[in-house]
Design an enzyme around this catalytic site. Structure first.
Site, PDB file in Angstrom:
ATOM      1  N   SER A  79       6.421  -5.158   5.068  1.00 51.60           N
ATOM      2  CA  SER A  79       5.056  -5.024   5.130  1.00 51.60           C
ATOM      3  C   SER A  79       3.515  -5.457   6.383  1.00 51.60           C
ATOM      4  O   SER A  79       4.111  -5.103   7.246  1.00 51.60           O
ATOM      5  CB  SER A  79       4.828  -5.212   3.530  1.00 51.60           C
ATOM      6  OG  SER A  79       3.008  -5.323   2.852  1.00 51.60           O
ATOM      7  N   HIS A  89       6.465   0.536  -2.254  1.00 49.81           N
ATOM      8  CA  HIS A  89       6.933  -0.179  -1.555  1.00 49.81           C
ATOM      9  C   HIS A  89       7.754  -1.540  -1.780  1.00 49.81           C
ATOM     10  O   HIS A  89       7.672  -2.456  -0.308  1.00 49.81           O
ATOM     11  CB  HIS A  89       5.578  -0.830  -1.295  1.00 49.81           C
ATOM     12  CG  HIS A  89       4.726  -1.922  -0.222  1.00 49.81           C
ATOM     13  ND1 HIS A  89       4.859  -1.308   0.811  1.00 49.81           N
ATOM     14  CD2 HIS A  89       5.062  -3.091  -0.081  1.00 49.81           C
ATOM     15  CE1 HIS A  89       3.887  -2.824   1.764  1.00 49.81           C
ATOM     16  NE2 HIS A  89       4.364  -3.304   1.138  1.00 49.81           N
TER      17      HIS A  89
END
Length: 662
Positions: free
Chosen positions: A522, A635
């Site tokens: 991320s 994610h």
């Protein structure tokens, strides 16, 4: 080489009498996860969710368990469907309400504690249950349903008009997709009341223009408080949110005069005269705790000089509040005396506590506790007595493993100090040199430290030291530290990571500066990309769910224009140079580090195009590169993805570094 290492780790304990060994990626399949502890009203028992990995290595089995808080008996299993979660005690402690996906989708069930079968009390066909709670008299349940407001009866079958429908999504609002859900539909969260005896549902709120949530009955059961952004920009990503009171006698709704900005997580005081809530004036303003007096309408900031982000705030008594917060790598339980206005650490100064549950008298506390050497387990404290561990599901596995503690240290940067952590490799010996992995946390908010993070231990088991820092932008060190990264991605966050690397190389002579590796996910993936454009010090890089181009990221991820406008002090058209100058893609021709890209097809926070652009750029510049794409994952692959994919990710990280070991 990596396969040989795995085989030796598995065989060595057998040959040497079961000496502890390093952790392997496949050990993940043996982890037992506990969550959502809920104390019975009398505090003598605690219900919780127990989860394991299925034999197919793809499914997760979750069931409800029960444990006595005196610690004299082992936990026992209550449900067996493998699809149960969210236990909630009835006020008299005789029943548990819980969510189950046994059949007919996810429904609310009741289970008598004295014995008997669980029974479904909802039959929803066109709605999902986001949250629920008991009324004080135990006769009703307050449900937060995700449902199209145009639907009058969410238990009715969807109408079949007899003609085929096109597969199309019409997008009108800035908030139009979400990681884990994909494109959003017309459903909105609203409040409904379920009569337990008749199983009849009645709508309390619901509107296509907003979401209502975080609902709680008042102690006397006459009112409900809830949070909602009912502004014109509710679906456009505004920072506005208010608290509302709903009177059950006539259905009237009153907006409370809370502080301007975002009010959230309301909690009734024991006597019902006050509401505790969290408040944030704007995106980069502090998150603060506020007391709202219902009689006068006044708001009082509490612990206003305490610069930590509180969560799990619970009333212990009329004058005391318990809460948890990130704090220098740990997550302690704090006790706040409202008469003195200063929080003090009550539990877990070295380690992390979460998911607090309190009895109504405030004397009995249940919680999850973990650190870098212990998976989360359930603990209990009676008044001010010593805490007691109630579950030990992972004890056998941990006894087989050699796990390393973190070493904490502080290092200098141009604005002061930041905290770093070092994990030594398994089998460390003085006089030998070892490779080092710089592992970069995401965020930039949040914090790493004394929490269970199996990835670190697996790297240590493979012979690597691991270093990381809660760089500027992280929580747990005050608001100035947290917000220093505003409009400066690739600035202070980059410098802190390079500074922590230089610090440990200077302080620990056994670290080999010629064998450096880097990874992150991320925001940590963005920084991995960014750092490899700025230096060639690393032998190999693994970038995960990263950002390579802020221009395309802004227009394709789930966050609305308002969000990116705040983060970059303007839109792309207002501040183009900042977006592009801080994009690793601009400098991809400066990269020489062999790079593995890990990305997922259903990631809507850093969409897969970010990984694809980075792959294209490195290929075009003749950099050794591979991209591993996980189909159907989002994610959060590294945290709660499909188990076999989560484990494969770990194996590929280690294998990539091993490929470039010499």
């Amino acid at each position: 080489m990596f396969r040989l290492f795995v085989a030796l780790c598995l065989l060595t304990p057998l040959l040497l009498g079961a000496e502890p060994r390093g952790m392997l990626p496949d050990d993940y399949y043996r982890f037992v996860f506990v969550a959502d502890p809920q104390l019975a009203p009398d505090g003598r028992q605690l219900a919780f969710v127990h989860s394991t990995i299925g034999e197919d290595k793809r499914s997760r089995h979750s069931n409800l368990w029960l444990v006595a808080t005196d610690g004299k008996t082992d936990p026992r299993q209550l449900t067996f469907s493998n699809h149960d979660r969210s236990p909630r005690w009835s006020p008299d402690g005789s029943q548990l309400a819980f969510l189950s996906g046994r059949k007919d989708g996810q429904q609310l069930h009741l289970l008598p504690i004295a014995g008997g079968e669980a029974r479904a009390i909802t039959s929803l066909k066109q709605a999902g249950i986001r949250d629920f709670s008991w009324s004080p008299d135990g006769q009703q349940l307050l449900l937060t349903l995700s449902v199209d407001p145009a639907i009058e009866d969410p238990t009715a079958e969807k109408a079949n008009h007899g003609s085929p429908e096109a597969d199309v999504v019409v997008i009108r609002h800035a908030l139009y997709k979400s990681d884990g859900s994909g494109y959003l539909n017309e459903r909105r969260s609203g409040l409904w009341l379920l009569d337990i005896a008749t199983q009849q549902l009645s709508r309390l709120t619901g509107d296509a223009r907003w979401h209502d949530h975080s609902a709680q009955f008042s102690p006397d059961g006459s009112q409900i408080v809830f949070a909602s952004d009912r502004s014109e920009d509710a679906l456009e990503g505004s920072m506005q949110q208010d608290l509302f009171l709903l009177a059950l006698n006539d259905g009237s709704i009153t907006r409370l005069d809370t502080l301007p900005g975002q009010a959230s997580s309301p909690q009734w005081s024991p006597d019902g005269s006050q509401l505790l809530y969290q408040h944030q004036a704007d995106y980069f303003e502090p998150q603060q705790l506020v007391l709202h007096q219902l009689r006068t309408g006044g708001n009082r900031l509490i612990a206003k000089d305490w610069d930590r982000n509180a969560s799990n705030a619970l009333w212990q008594s009329k004058d005391r509040i318990l809460l948890s917060a990130d704090h220098q790598g740990s997550r302690p339980v704090f006790e706040l005396d409202l008469r003195r206005d200063t929080p003090r650490i009550r539990l877990s100064e070295q380690g992390s506590a979460s998911q607090l549950t309190l009895t109504a008298d405030g004397k009995r506390l249940g919680y999850l506790w973990q650190d870098e050497q212990h998976l989360p387990e359930i603990w209990f404290q009676n008044a001010n007595q010593a805490p007691r561990q109630l579950t030990r599901f992972n004890q056998q596995l941990l006894s087989e493993l050699k796990l390393q503690p973190l070493e904490s240290f502080w290092f200098e940067h141009e604005q002061g100090q930041s905290q770093g952590f070092l994990l030594k490799p398994i089998g460390w010996q003085a006089g030998l040199s070892y490779p080092l992995i710089l592992n970069i946390k995401g965020g930039p908010g949040g914090m790493w430290g004394h929490q269970w993070f199996h990835e670190f231990q697996m790297m240590a088991a493979a012979g690597y030291a691991v270093v990381f820092t809660n760089y500027r932008g992280s929580t747990g060190y005050g608001y100035a530290h947290q917000h220093a990264v505003h409009a400066d991605y690739g600035g202070v966050d980059f410098r802190d990571n390079m500074a922590v690397l230089d610090h440990v190389l200077q302080q620990y002579e056994w670290l080999d500066s010629s064998r450096l590796y880097i990874t992150g996910g991320s925001h940590g993936g963005f920084l991995t990309n960014w750092i490899t454009t700025q230096t060639d010090r690393f032998k190999a890089a693994v970038t995960q769910r990263s950002v390579s181009n802020w221009l395309s990221e802004a227009g394709t991820q789930q966050y609305p224009p308002n969000s990116m406008r705040r983060e970059f002090s303007g839109t792309i058209w207002q501040n183009f140079e900042l977006y592009w100058n801080r994009s690793p893609l601009k400098y991809a021709n400066q990269v020489s580090t062999p790079t593995l890209i890990i990305h997922s097809t259903e990631d809507h926070i850093t969409p897969i195009g970010q990984g694809e652009e980075w792959f294209y750029a490195l290929k075009a510049n003749d950099v050794p590169v591979e991209m591993v794409v996980f189909k159907g994952e989002g994610h959060s692959l590294s945290r709660n993805g499909t188990p076999i994919n989560l484990v494969e990710r770990l194996k590929r990280i280690l294998a990539w570094f091993e490929r470039y070991a010499d």
